[in-house]
Scaffold this motif. Structure first.
Motif, PDB file in Angstrom:
ATOM      1  N   GLN A   1      10.471   6.659   1.476  1.00 13.91           N
ATOM      2  CA  GLN A   1      10.134   6.591   0.051  1.00 13.91           C
ATOM      3  C   GLN A   1      11.358   6.402  -0.835  1.00 13.91           C
ATOM      4  OE1 GLN A   1       6.819   6.412  -0.641  1.00 13.91           O
ATOM      5  NE2 GLN A   1       6.724   6.533   1.601  1.00 13.91           N
TER       6      GLN A   1
ATOM      7  N   TYR B   1       8.004   8.511   7.214  1.00 12.41           N
ATOM      8  CA  TYR B   1       7.271   8.003   6.050  1.00 12.41           C
ATOM      9  C   TYR B   1       7.834   8.593   4.754  1.00 12.41           C
ATOM     10  CZ  TYR B   1       3.475   7.230   2.745  1.00 12.41           C
ATOM     11  OH  TYR B   1       2.736   6.869   1.633  1.00 12.41           O
TER      12      TYR B   1
ATOM     13  N   SER C   1       8.206  -2.858   5.436  1.00 16.14           N
ATOM     14  CA  SER C   1       7.386  -2.695   6.645  1.00 16.14           C
ATOM     15  C   SER C   1       8.287  -2.918   7.847  1.00 16.14           C
ATOM     16  CB  SER C   1       6.219  -3.697   6.664  1.00 16.14           C
ATOM     17  OG  SER C   1       6.718  -5.027   6.683  1.00 16.14           O
TER      18      SER C   1
END
Length: 324
Positions: free
Chosen positions: A28, A24, A34
């Protein structure tokens, strides 16, 4: 100190959670995305990433590293959806580089699963999948007796995946599969499927569902060609291995026969030497007896001569007495 069953479960859950959090944070550095779950998702992600990667060199590097890490993570933990990432790789990098890249990432992710299972999952699989492990062991033993090498067995399993990849990755270290043939068979065995998906990524605009991939004539031809070549390679390998086993058996039998012949020859030579030694010993005894007989005869002759001389002297004395 050996870990118990429950601590292993806790460690596995911790590894999964920590790696998911790391993904995760890593994601960034890219535009909002997705994980693709359909062809439409792949098209959306491909459009975003193509624009981001072609804008700057740094964007290309970020896209490459994030894609690689996500792919290996999915392969390590057996997360479904690798086909969509293969298609995305074909859309981003083309069919050839996309095939090599996804095959390499599949191999690296599988090796991570291999060592994770080796260090943590043996008690878990023995409890919940012992029958599957025994089945794999028997299958490997039967294939080996038929003359199929371990590498060809693994390659055949990868080309025709009747057993899920994730279970093969986890079970291989527990049934005695070395890591080197595991890696090479994984890299080569997943290439055909990855190439088909990467080809579909190159014509992504023409694909609307997964089944559309196999309705493309050129892709369908390549699938059939790969299957035929793979089957021929397996058959040739089995025959070659079988002939090699037969040659080794003939050599072994010949060596045993030569050993038996050598032993028989040595036994015959030992018997001959023993007979010769007994003959020489008997001959020496006979010669000794003959010498003793000759010596006895000589003594008898001397004794007889001495006795005759005594009689002659006595006769002379008697005649002289008679003369007087």
């Amino acid at each position: 100190m050996q870990l118990g069953f429950l601590p292993r479960i806790v460690i596995l859950i911790g590894l999964f959670g920590a790696s998911l959090g790391g993904l995760y944070l890593l994601a960034q550095v890219l535009p909002p995305l997705s994980l693709p779950k359909s062809i439409d998702d792949v098209k959306v992600d491909a459009a975003i990433l193509q624009e981001f990667a072609t804008a700057t060199y740094e964007g290309w590097i970020r896209t490459f590293w994030v894609f690689s890490v996500v792919y290996m993570w999915k392969q390590c933990f057996g997360i479904p959806g690798s086909a969509f990432l293969n298609i995305l790789a074909g859309a981003l990098y083309g069919p050839w580089f996309g095939t090599v890249l996804t095959s390499l990432l599949t191999t690296l992710g599988s090796v991570l699963a291999y060592f994770m299972s080796f260090f943590l999952m043996e008690p878990i699989l023995n409890r919940y999948a012992s029958s599957r492990l025994d089945q794999m062991r028997l299958q490997d033993q039967d294939e080996s007796e038929e003359g199929t090498s371990l590498f060809m067995q693994l390659l055949l399993i990868r080309l025709f995946p009747l057993t899920p990849y994730w279970f093969i990755n986890l079970a291989s270290p527990l049934v005695g599969v070395p890591v080197v043939p595991f890696m090479t068979s994984m890299f080569l065995g997943c290439m055909p499927y990855n190439y088909i998906c990467a080809q579909a990524g190159a014509i992504l605009s023409e694909i609307h569902e997964m089944r559309d991939i196999y309705q493309q004539p050129w892709i369908l031809f390549q699938v059939v060609l790969v299957l035929v070549l793979s089957g021929a390679a397996v058959i040739v390998s089995k025959r070659t291995k079988k002939k090699q086993v037969e040659r080794d058996q003939r050599k072994s039998r010949k060596s045993e026969e030569e050993a038996v012949d050598d032993e028989s020859t040595q036994h015959l030579l030992r018997s001959t030497f023993e007979i010769m030694e007994r003959h020489q010993s008997q001959q020496a005894v006979d010669e000794e007896r003959q010498r003793e007989n000759i010596a006895m005869s000589s003594l008898d002759s001397q004794h007889a001569s001495s006795h005759y001389g005594n009689k002659h002297d006595s006769a002379i004395v008697d005649m002289s007495n008679y003369r007087y």
